[in-house]
Design a protein around this motif. Sequence first.
Motif, PDB file in Angstrom:
ATOM      1  N   HIS A 306     -35.134  -9.742  -2.886  1.00  8.79           N
ATOM      2  CA  HIS A 306     -34.929 -10.561  -4.316  1.00  8.79           C
ATOM      3  C   HIS A 306     -34.875  -9.390  -5.531  1.00  8.79           C
ATOM      4  CE1 HIS A 306     -39.442  -9.158  -3.809  1.00  8.79           C
ATOM      5  NE2 HIS A 306     -39.101  -8.535  -5.204  1.00  8.79           N
ATOM      6  N   THR A 307     -34.494  -8.217  -5.050  1.00 11.15           N
ATOM      7  CA  THR A 307     -34.257  -7.423  -6.112  1.00 11.15           C
ATOM      8  C   THR A 307     -32.412  -7.308  -6.301  1.00 11.15           C
ATOM      9  OG1 THR A 307     -34.252  -5.411  -4.449  1.00 11.15           O
ATOM     10  CG2 THR A 307     -36.017  -5.908  -5.890  1.00 11.15           C
ATOM     11  N   ALA A 308     -31.776  -8.035  -5.463  1.00 11.02           N
ATOM     12  CA  ALA A 308     -30.256  -8.132  -5.376  1.00 11.02           C
ATOM     13  C   ALA A 308     -29.720  -8.576  -6.789  1.00 11.02           C
ATOM     14  CB  ALA A 308     -29.805  -8.842  -4.296  1.00 11.02           C
ATOM     15  N   SER A 309     -28.806  -7.694  -7.034  1.00  7.64           N
ATOM     16  CA  SER A 309     -28.025  -8.082  -8.376  1.00  7.64           C
ATOM     17  C   SER A 309     -26.933  -9.311  -8.256  1.00  7.64           C
ATOM     18  CB  SER A 309     -27.239  -7.013  -8.810  1.00  7.64           C
ATOM     19  OG  SER A 309     -26.147  -6.509  -8.220  1.00  7.64           O
ATOM     20  N   ALA A 310     -26.507  -9.605  -9.377  1.00  6.38           N
ATOM     21  CA  ALA A 310     -25.371 -10.644  -9.224  1.00  6.38           C
ATOM     22  C   ALA A 310     -24.398 -10.306  -8.611  1.00  6.38           C
ATOM     23  CB  ALA A 310     -25.313 -11.331 -10.812  1.00  6.38           C
ATOM     24  N   VAL A 311     -23.614  -9.031  -8.902  1.00  6.39           N
ATOM     25  CA  VAL A 311     -22.738  -8.732  -8.045  1.00  6.39           C
ATOM     26  C   VAL A 311     -23.145  -8.634  -6.409  1.00  6.39           C
ATOM     27  CG1 VAL A 311     -21.225  -6.813  -7.933  1.00  6.39           C
ATOM     28  CG2 VAL A 311     -21.740  -7.339 -10.068  1.00  6.39           C
ATOM     29  N   ALA A 312     -24.114  -8.160  -6.049  1.00  4.09           N
ATOM     30  CA  ALA A 312     -24.354  -8.014  -4.689  1.00  4.09           C
ATOM     31  C   ALA A 312     -24.482  -9.618  -4.046  1.00  4.09           C
ATOM     32  CB  ALA A 312     -25.664  -7.337  -4.486  1.00  4.09           C
ATOM     33  N   LEU A 313     -24.764 -10.339  -4.731  1.00  3.57           N
ATOM     34  CA  LEU A 313     -24.927 -11.697  -4.403  1.00  3.57           C
ATOM     35  C   LEU A 313     -23.671 -12.393  -4.242  1.00  3.57           C
ATOM     36  CD1 LEU A 313     -27.755 -13.345  -3.211  1.00  3.57           C
ATOM     37  CD2 LEU A 313     -27.672 -14.345  -5.374  1.00  3.57           C
ATOM     38  N   VAL A 314     -22.876 -12.458  -5.427  1.00  2.00           N
ATOM     39  CA  VAL A 314     -21.595 -13.294  -5.560  1.00  2.00           C
ATOM     40  C   VAL A 314     -20.307 -12.440  -5.076  1.00  2.00           C
ATOM     41  CG1 VAL A 314     -22.662 -14.982  -7.130  1.00  2.00           C
ATOM     42  CG2 VAL A 314     -21.250 -13.039  -8.027  1.00  2.00           C
ATOM     43  N   GLY A 315     -20.597 -11.134  -5.174  1.00  2.00           N
ATOM     44  CA  GLY A 315     -19.356 -10.238  -4.940  1.00  2.00           C
ATOM     45  C   GLY A 315     -18.886  -9.677  -6.313  1.00  2.00           C
ATOM     46  N   GLY A 316     -17.870  -8.718  -6.269  1.00  2.00           N
ATOM     47  CA  GLY A 316     -17.352  -7.973  -7.538  1.00  2.00           C
ATOM     48  C   GLY A 316     -17.193  -6.638  -7.117  1.00  2.00           C
ATOM     49  N   GLY A 317     -17.163  -5.828  -8.153  1.00  2.00           N
ATOM     50  CA  GLY A 317     -16.876  -4.546  -8.321  1.00  2.00           C
ATOM     51  C   GLY A 317     -15.324  -4.140  -8.983  1.00  2.00           C
ATOM     52  N   ALA A 318     -15.008  -2.803  -9.199  1.00  6.05           N
ATOM     53  CA  ALA A 318     -13.709  -2.592  -9.663  1.00  6.05           C
ATOM     54  C   ALA A 318     -12.707  -3.034  -8.643  1.00  6.05           C
ATOM     55  CB  ALA A 318     -13.625  -1.190  -9.551  1.00  6.05           C
ATOM     56  N   VAL A 319     -12.774  -2.881  -7.439  1.00  4.30           N
ATOM     57  CA  VAL A 319     -11.933  -3.612  -6.229  1.00  4.30           C
ATOM     58  C   VAL A 319     -12.711  -4.659  -5.594  1.00  4.30           C
ATOM     59  CG1 VAL A 319     -10.749  -3.090  -4.064  1.00  4.30           C
ATOM     60  CG2 VAL A 319     -10.929  -1.354  -5.787  1.00  4.30           C
ATOM     61  N   PRO A 320     -12.448  -6.081  -6.030  1.00  3.80           N
ATOM     62  CA  PRO A 320     -13.366  -6.962  -5.653  1.00  3.80           C
ATOM     63  C   PRO A 320     -13.629  -7.267  -4.195  1.00  3.80           C
ATOM     64  CG  PRO A 320     -11.765  -7.774  -7.288  1.00  3.80           C
ATOM     65  CD  PRO A 320     -11.455  -6.337  -6.909  1.00  3.80           C
ATOM     66  N   ARG A 321     -15.139  -7.005  -3.821  1.00  6.61           N
ATOM     67  CA  ARG A 321     -15.281  -7.308  -2.457  1.00  6.61           C
ATOM     68  C   ARG A 321     -16.369  -8.620  -2.474  1.00  6.61           C
ATOM     69  NH1 ARG A 321     -14.515  -2.938   0.526  1.00  6.61           N
ATOM     70  NH2 ARG A 321     -13.624  -0.832  -0.682  1.00  6.61           N
ATOM     71  N   PRO A 322     -16.376  -9.239  -1.259  1.00  8.61           N
ATOM     72  CA  PRO A 322     -17.271 -10.283  -1.034  1.00  8.61           C
ATOM     73  C   PRO A 322     -18.852  -9.815  -1.130  1.00  8.61           C
ATOM     74  CG  PRO A 322     -16.397  -9.598   1.040  1.00  8.61           C
ATOM     75  CD  PRO A 322     -15.642  -8.693  -0.048  1.00  8.61           C
ATOM     76  N   GLY A 323     -19.471 -10.937  -1.766  1.00  5.76           N
ATOM     77  CA  GLY A 323     -20.939 -10.708  -1.867  1.00  5.76           C
ATOM     78  C   GLY A 323     -21.458 -11.403  -0.615  1.00  5.76           C
ATOM     79  N   GLU A 324     -22.843 -11.551  -0.565  1.00  6.00           N
ATOM     80  CA  GLU A 324     -23.830 -12.241   0.273  1.00  6.00           C
ATOM     81  C   GLU A 324     -23.431 -13.853   0.312  1.00  6.00           C
ATOM     82  OE1 GLU A 324     -26.124 -10.973   2.295  1.00  6.00           O
ATOM     83  OE2 GLU A 324     -25.780  -9.009   1.421  1.00  6.00           O
TER      84      GLU A 324
END
Length: 533
Positions: A306-324
């Motif tokens: 439950h401490t996962a961030s929004a980026v970890a959940l839906v994906g993102g980053g400078a080079v977009p990567r898939p999230g959970e």
Amino acid sequence: MTIDGHDGRGLCGVQGCFFRGQSELNMSLAVLKSRALIGMAAPRVTVEVHLANGLPSFNIVGLPEAEVRESKDRVRAAILNSNLEFPSKRITVNLAPADLPKASGRFDLPIALGILIASGQLKVKDLHGYEFAGELSLSGELRPVQGALAMVYGLTQEALLLGESPPIVVLPEVNCAEAALVSEARVWSATSLLGVCGKLRAPELQAEHDATMFGSEQALMAAVDWSDVRGQATVKRALEVAAAGGHSVLMVGPPGTGKSMLAARLPSILPPMTELQAMESASVASSAGQFDVRLWKKRPYRSPHHTASAVALVGGGAVPRPGEISLAHNGILFLDELPEFDKKVLEVLREPLESGEIHISRAARQATFPARFQLIAAMNPCPCGYFGHSTRACRCAPDQVLRYQSRLSGPFLNRIDMQVEVPAVPVEALDSVGREEVGAVVAKRVLRAFERQIERQGCVNAHLSVKAVELVCGLDGAATALLGRAMTQLNWSARIYHRILRVARTIADMEAADQIGTAHVAQAIQYRRAMSS
């Protein structure tokens, strides 16, 4: 799909004996093909290597990221440590198209091959039908790259759409286990730079072998079964309906009632994956560097903390990567302790729950990942966990309970099809060994209902559009009146109305009923009563 596992080290008895110095045909330009990885797409990259006279230098152009620029040192060391000559020339490497960002070490292999061909050390008649990807170690050995399955699947589908023969893809041996899952592809495996050179020097000597063995391994699943959960017949029935129709579920109940156990065992009763679904899920995992060939055709099960961030959940980053949510594509996304997640994190799930995909936009890059997951969530009814418990008193004040439950917004709860209460388990139910229904029996019922939906409309009921709901979810007069009264008394929205109809349609399919009846609607309504929304 065919693979050649020979590394080409001993074709002539002496390693590297098929190379010649700069003599007869001194080519100064070599052109090879490779692939980038942008989200789930694998755009083609042309690797152009040019050698010119002048002070020795080595330049890479074409919008390379840091790891691509660093390939200069890896390529130089790999060539020298393979007992080959690194030319003392002005070397220019162009990665086209110039406006496409290039990342990762996947271009090491085509760059090294281009230098050898341009310097005349490697004679190749035709490179038109080949594509290359691989990272080089300083010793010249090949290391795996991320997204090999996504790359091979993308280029194969592209070739088939154009009516062309798929190219031969040269990959590190480690990546061939996942690439072998693409049945139409042709893959050559190699362990070193010299091995690749051997294949290109004498392709007619390369025997093609069936590589189904790479895709035949299955995961060693833990010894868990649906019957492990004692009691909870009502909740099990709700999850059975959810499994058959692909519905999202929120389980509400005190600690220790089996919510997490039920969620972990839900994949065991889900319908088997189709070839296309398996390929989609495997491609997402491959692009994130998390693919395991032993999990081929196993529905994903993701359970982020439950401490996962929004980026970890839906994906993102400078080079977009898939999230959970993308890694759970065609599988289960289990969110335990749901109110403990940051409210802003949960709100980002609203769009993918409706659309089945997520669009990630950054200043320089955009990517779209699939996210057709089945959301299973669990929560306690209050901070102490015992609000409404039959035998244990709750220590929370009414305003604490209200604040705790209000961490979940109404729009988010609206998008969850079923909200069921998970009560405390009676002591006598814990001693029901051998009396619980095994998962194989439940899975057969789920599969029959699933096949009925696919035959009728081509998708599960949870994915029906509003127009399709009107066509296949017709009610009789009594059922219409019952649903109308529930909508008025509970002040439900139009979105909930359509979700009730989808769940009722699944319940009717479980009973092989053509018409949705009053009992089906009543049961679907009961599956919305655990939380007010």
